[in-house]
Design an enzyme around this catalytic site. Structure first.
Site, PDB file in Angstrom:
ATOM      1  N   HIS A 452       0.829  -1.201   0.000  1.00 20.66           N
ATOM      2  CA  HIS A 452       0.000   0.000   0.000  1.00 20.66           C
ATOM      3  C   HIS A 452       0.863   1.250   0.000  1.00 20.66           C
ATOM      4  O   HIS A 452       1.963   1.282   0.536  1.00 20.66           O
ATOM      5  CB  HIS A 452      -1.011   0.009   1.153  1.00 20.66           C
ATOM      6  CG  HIS A 452      -0.437  -0.009   2.537  1.00 20.66           C
ATOM      7  ND1 HIS A 452      -0.097   1.135   3.220  1.00 20.66           N
ATOM      8  CD2 HIS A 452      -0.166  -1.034   3.393  1.00 20.66           C
ATOM      9  CE1 HIS A 452       0.346   0.823   4.428  1.00 20.66           C
ATOM     10  NE2 HIS A 452       0.326  -0.488   4.558  1.00 20.66           N
ATOM     11  N   ASP A 454      -0.062   4.353   1.156  1.00 19.42           N
ATOM     12  CA  ASP A 454      -0.335   5.357   2.175  1.00 19.42           C
ATOM     13  C   ASP A 454       0.402   5.071   3.472  1.00 19.42           C
ATOM     14  O   ASP A 454       0.823   3.943   3.746  1.00 19.42           O
ATOM     15  CB  ASP A 454      -1.837   5.461   2.439  1.00 19.42           C
ATOM     16  CG  ASP A 454      -2.446   4.152   2.904  1.00 19.42           C
ATOM     17  OD1 ASP A 454      -2.138   3.103   2.293  1.00 19.42           O
ATOM     18  OD2 ASP A 454      -3.214   4.151   3.877  1.00 19.42           O
ATOM     19  N   ASP A 485       6.479   0.690   7.119  1.00 17.81           N
ATOM     20  CA  ASP A 485       5.083   0.329   6.856  1.00 17.81           C
ATOM     21  C   ASP A 485       4.449   1.334   5.905  1.00 17.81           C
ATOM     22  O   ASP A 485       4.083   2.432   6.304  1.00 17.81           O
ATOM     23  CB  ASP A 485       4.327   0.277   8.177  1.00 17.81           C
ATOM     24  CG  ASP A 485       2.881  -0.157   8.017  1.00 17.81           C
ATOM     25  OD1 ASP A 485       2.534  -0.719   6.965  1.00 17.81           O
ATOM     26  OD2 ASP A 485       2.094   0.095   8.957  1.00 17.81           O
ATOM     27  N   GLU A 519      -5.030   1.808   2.914  1.00 22.70           N
ATOM     28  CA  GLU A 519      -5.001   0.620   3.778  1.00 22.70           C
ATOM     29  C   GLU A 519      -5.070   0.997   5.247  1.00 22.70           C
ATOM     30  O   GLU A 519      -5.693   0.295   6.048  1.00 22.70           O
ATOM     31  CB  GLU A 519      -3.733  -0.195   3.497  1.00 22.70           C
ATOM     32  CG  GLU A 519      -3.715  -1.580   4.137  1.00 22.70           C
ATOM     33  CD  GLU A 519      -3.169  -1.588   5.563  1.00 22.70           C
ATOM     34  OE1 GLU A 519      -3.304  -2.621   6.254  1.00 22.70           O
ATOM     35  OE2 GLU A 519      -2.589  -0.563   5.987  1.00 22.70           O
ATOM     36  N   GLU A 520      -4.446   2.106   5.598  1.00 23.61           N
ATOM     37  CA  GLU A 520      -4.446   2.531   6.993  1.00 23.61           C
ATOM     38  C   GLU A 520      -5.832   2.990   7.449  1.00 23.61           C
ATOM     39  O   GLU A 520      -6.042   3.227   8.646  1.00 23.61           O
ATOM     40  CB  GLU A 520      -3.428   3.651   7.210  1.00 23.61           C
ATOM     41  CG  GLU A 520      -1.989   3.282   6.868  1.00 23.61           C
ATOM     42  CD  GLU A 520      -1.396   2.217   7.785  1.00 23.61           C
ATOM     43  OE1 GLU A 520      -2.096   1.755   8.710  1.00 23.61           O
ATOM     44  OE2 GLU A 520      -0.227   1.836   7.573  1.00 23.61           O
ATOM     45  N   ASP A 548       1.084 -10.308   0.302  1.00 28.83           N
ATOM     46  CA  ASP A 548       0.943  -8.936   0.783  1.00 28.83           C
ATOM     47  C   ASP A 548       1.848  -8.758   2.001  1.00 28.83           C
ATOM     48  O   ASP A 548       2.530  -9.689   2.441  1.00 28.83           O
ATOM     49  CB  ASP A 548      -0.517  -8.661   1.154  1.00 28.83           C
ATOM     50  CG  ASP A 548      -0.820  -7.171   1.321  1.00 28.83           C
ATOM     51  OD1 ASP A 548       0.051  -6.341   0.993  1.00 28.83           O
ATOM     52  OD2 ASP A 548      -1.927  -6.846   1.790  1.00 28.83           O
ATOM     53  N   HIS A 824       4.427   3.129  12.960  1.00 32.20           N
ATOM     54  CA  HIS A 824       3.281   3.931  13.412  1.00 32.20           C
ATOM     55  C   HIS A 824       3.619   4.877  14.557  1.00 32.20           C
ATOM     56  O   HIS A 824       2.697   5.420  15.182  1.00 32.20           O
ATOM     57  CB  HIS A 824       2.090   3.032  13.823  1.00 32.20           C
ATOM     58  CG  HIS A 824       1.319   2.491  12.666  1.00 32.20           C
ATOM     59  ND1 HIS A 824      -0.042   2.292  12.697  1.00 32.20           N
ATOM     60  CD2 HIS A 824       1.707   2.086  11.428  1.00 32.20           C
ATOM     61  CE1 HIS A 824      -0.457   1.799  11.547  1.00 32.20           C
ATOM     62  NE2 HIS A 824       0.591   1.653  10.757  1.00 32.20           N
TER      63      HIS A 824
END
Length: 854
Positions: A452, A454, A485, A519-520, A548, A824
């Site tokens: 992803h 984002d 991530d 995705e987030e 994935d 994160h």
């Protein structure tokens, strides 16, 4: 519902008739109608759950319409008897009688629920007409023998299936013709002004307008009202799972009946023997032998006793055989088959070195300083773009916060020219990217690699050692939001494919790269639309393998053993919002407990009742421990001993002891009170308080079981304060009111999905995946054993939107846990030497699957 034979008039009006045959979204429609206030919509599930009550009436209706045996059609009174407490109907068998019901109930509105015929055919093929194992067939035979409900269902199903006149698996043309003719009958016989054409993809708008009801709303994470998502229920995986549960319940009823038969047989035998009389059967006080000869008489020669013993033996044999065949293994190779699994030994397929394509070895192209510098430059170009997705983003084109994604796409085009020259690029819903490199053999299912674009927001950039979007490289680590991530996967995947294309590579098997952009935020704008695009292109089960992000990376309890831990399933997800509407007033004369106080007590009660951990036999975590015991027996002798003993409870305790919270939630449904909102002024008692609780659902639990548990846990608080409860009405689960005017507690479930199916860890696809891991991370070190074994993923990925595309879905970042730090949070960073290994793995993965015979 009451017994239909006792009904002479309708209890409620018939409001909606849904003319939609099986696998057209009928269960989604049932949930949608419930949300709109149209309750108790008759569905095939109604028949399945009540075949002894309703089956004979439907058999009569089917005979009358489709046979020439003189059976009289059902009258309005007959329909009232069958459907008298239903406000609507959807799904077969009722849908087959849409014209008749429309005539019987002229006040009802008619919805023609449609679907693309090809997709309908495939869905029916993979669900209702899916292949059944020998075990499941034997199980059904057992249930037919010992369960009257199963017999009634089978009788109905045979009558229902007999009218179609074709073999769905072998006669596709006839199946599609039946579908077309059925919908032609709907349209020919039901006036146009009474009906609407509809698909579940149309959403609330046209349905609510036709039914003249408002569009339902939910609260978002900020408590604001937003349009509720249209229900999506009963995809192929869910259908198969529900059938397993139904067979399991039938098996339990059958076993209960068998054991009751055993008990009755024993009692009958004993009674019969006693009735023979003292002069016929003399039993002395002394008996020192185990022989069947007691005293001077052989009791087995007595006719009553002999009959009882034969019946008892027969019942015990059937019970034992049934137990062996029907006890469900939730984690057999096929998750949805009730089979007794063969013992898992953790045997490894051979390491698989790519060959046959005349390409350079990864170690010659993707090692050394030049390769590292090139990768660092690419990763910096991607990480520097602040492609943040926010929970409150508006739509692309309307919200300017999406603008950085245009910059990211420009960067990708500049950094990977070969891919953009050779691949077909489809942009899905503005920012979703799907790159397709067409294979030379169109008969091969494609490989799908995903990541992803984002990243999560940065609350305070000043707290970072290096600015979060500078992509600072210190010679070892690259710092930045998204460095790990999940731009680490995005960069590595694109770099691997670019390296292949630089050598003139032309794929044999089509390769697809799919990159979502939210995705987030659960992927509803990105991966959901990409999944629909890929389904349209390749169909259900149209992809060979999907890889994935995710997994647990690597684990190395000993120097000579390395465990690779891709996730083969994801836990389910549900957010429950508990909103308390409560009397307010001035704080100078407060109630003994305000809404916040009552809500706090509810929170305290929930947290005092966590879910229980459970290690499921033959599940991913159990298999992981079996592999540990085989290849690292001395690393944790307790685990090795408990595995050999088969002590699942002891193993569960040891996992929690060794791995702490992370280990606990591999085995347990998590419950986290994450949001509480209430109160607007310091001198006014709040009238509304909302509590948001997040659940990540382990496979031993389900959506329904968690909702039931929550209601049971909070019941003492509800009773204490006399609250009225309205619970999960959108799911068809309304609780009874406990009291009246003391306050109302509303429970709503959002973001709901069950645990995913388990990807195979045996067979051709797994062997290629496992063999590639062993080659990439074990080559050149003969002393090291690399052991790939599946695990459970605690979070969720975009793959939740791709479940229909392939059973072979794996989630794994091929990187050690200590190489990606502070995901994160502040100072997120990635060790770049490890990302170079990621590129090597993806390079080998694509090559091996391109050449694989699957």
């Amino acid at each position: 519902m009451a017994d239909p034979s006792a009904l002479s008039d309708r209890a409620v009006p018939m409001r909606v008739i849904v003319c939609g045959v099986h696998r057209t979204g009928t269960l989604s429609m049932r949930h949608a109608l419930y949300r709109l206030g149209i309750h108790d919509c008759y569905h095939m599930l109604t028949v399945r759950d009540n075949p002894e009550r309703d089956g004979h009436q439907w058999i009569r209706a089917i005979d009358a319409k489709y046979s020439d045996n003189g059976t009289a059609p059902l009258t309005r009174r007959d329909w009232d008897g069958l459907l008298g407490e239903c406000q609507g109907v959807c799904d077969v068998p009722a849908a087959l009688f849409g014209p008749e019901l429309a005539e019987a109930y002229p006040e009802a509105k008619v919805v023609i629920l449609n679907r693309d015929p090809e997709k309908w055919y495939i869905s029916v093929l993979n669900s209702i007409h899916g292949k059944r194992s020998l075990a499941s067939k034997l199980e059904m035979l057992f249930c037919m023998l010992f369960d009257s409900t199963t017999r009634a269902w089978i009788k109905f199903a045979m009558a229902f299936g007999g009218h179609f006149g074709y073999d769905h698996r072998a006669e596709k043309d006839k199946a599609l013709a039946w579908y077309a003719n059925t919908y032609k009958e709907f349209r020919d016989k039901i006036p146009e002004d009474r009906r609407i054409e509809f698909t579940v993809a149309d959403g609330w708008g046209p349905l609510c307008k036709f039914l003249d009801v408002p569009v339902p709303v939910d609260r978002d994470e900020d408590g604001k009202e937003v349009e509720a998502p249209f229900p999506r229920r009963n995809d192929t995986a869910a259908f198969l799972g529900s059938m397993v549960e139904w067979r399991h319940e039938a098996s339990k009823r059958s076993l209960d009946n068998v054991f009751r038969l055993v008990g009755k047989t024993v009692v009958a035998g004993s009674t019969a023997s006693a009735e023979v009389g003292h002069d016929q059967l003399h039993i002395p006080y002394r008996s020192t032998t185990s022989s069947s000869i007691v005293g001077n008489h052989d009791i087995t020669n007595n006719s009553f006793t002999r009959t009882a013993i034969m019946s008892l033996k027969a019942a015990l044999v059937l019970a034992a055989g049934a137990t062996a065949w029907v006890t469900p293994s939730r984690f057999a190779e096929d998750q949805f088959q009730l089979t007794k699994p063969s013992p898992f030994k953790c045997d490894l397929p051979p390491a698989l070195e790519p060959s046959g394509d005349d390409l350079e070895h990864a170690s010659s192209l993707l090692t050394g300083r030049d390769a590292l510098d090139r990768l660092v430059a690419r990763h910096q170009g991607i990480v520097r773009v602040p492609s943040v997705s926010y929970d409150d983003n508006g739509e692309p084109g309307e919200d300017p916060r999406w603008e950085p994604f245009y910059t990211l796409h420009d960067a990708l085009r500049e950094l990977y020219p070969k891919i953009h020259h050779h691949a077909k690029l489809d942009k899905i819903n503005t920012f979703g990217l799907v790159y397709t490199l067409a294979g030379s053999d169109a008969s091969l299912k494609p490989t799908l690699l995903t990541a992803h674009q984002d990243v999560v927001p940065v609350p305070d950039p000043s707290t970072w050692t290096h600015p979060p979007f500078d992509a600072h490289f210190d010679g070892e680590w690259l710092w930045g939001r998204g460095a790990a991530d999940d731009k680490s996967s995005l960069t590595a995947l694109m770099s691997a494919v670019e390296t292949l294309l630089e050598q003139g590579w032309v794929p044999k098997r089509t390769l697809v790269l799919a990159f979502g952009y939210d995705e987030e935020c659960s992927g509803y704008r990105g991966a959901t639309k990409i999944g629909e695009f890929l389904t349209e292109k390749y169909g259900d089960d149209g992809v060979a393998v999907i890889l994935d992000e995710g997994g647990l990376g690597f684990e190395g309890p000993e120097e000579n053993v390395l465990y690779a831990l891709p996730s083969v399933m994801e836990k389910g997800h549900m957010d429950i919002w508990l909103t308390l509407s409560f009397p307010g007033g001035h704080s100078s004369v407060p109630l003994a407990h305000t809404a916040i106080g009552v809500a706090a007590e509810i929170v305290s009660t929930l947290e005092a009742n966590p879910f229980e951990p459970e290690l499921l036999e033959d599940g991913p975590t159990h298999r992981h421990l079996i592999c540990n015991a085989r290849y690292s027996p001395d690393a944790n002798p307790t685990v090795t001993r408990l595995v050999k003993k088969g002590d699942l409870k002891g193993l569960a305790d040891e996992v929690i002891k060794v791995f702490g919270r992370g280990g606990r939630y591999m085995l347990q449904t998590s419950q986290a009170v994450d949001v509480i909102q209430g109160g607007t002024k310091i001198n006014a008692m709040p009238e509304t308080v909302a509590v948001g609780v997040n659940y990540r659902i382990s496979p031993q639990d389900s959506i329904d079981s968690i909702q039931d548990t929550v209601l049971a846990n909070i019941k003492p608080v509800v009773d204490k304060y006399g609250l009225d409860v309205k619970a999960f009405q959108a799911e068809g689960e309304a609780s009874a009111a406990v009291a009246s005017a003391n306050g109302t507690l509303y429970l709503e479930a959002n973001q709901v999905f069950q645990p995913t199916p388990i990807a195979p860890t045996e067979g051709k696809v797994w062997d290629v995946f496992s063999g590639t891991i062993q080659h990439t991370f074990g080559a050149g070190d003969a002393s090291r054993t690399v052991v790939p074994v599946g695990e459970i993923m605690l979070g969720n990925t975009d793959t939740r939107h791709y479940l229909n595309l392939s059973p072979n879905i794996y989630r794994w970042n091929p990187i050690s846990r200590d190489a990606a730090i502070n995901i994160h949070t502040v100072d997120e960073r990635l060790r770049m030497e490890d990302q170079l290994l990621m590129v090597q793995f993806y390079y080998d993965f694509v090559r091996n699957f391109d050449q694989a015979d699957l």
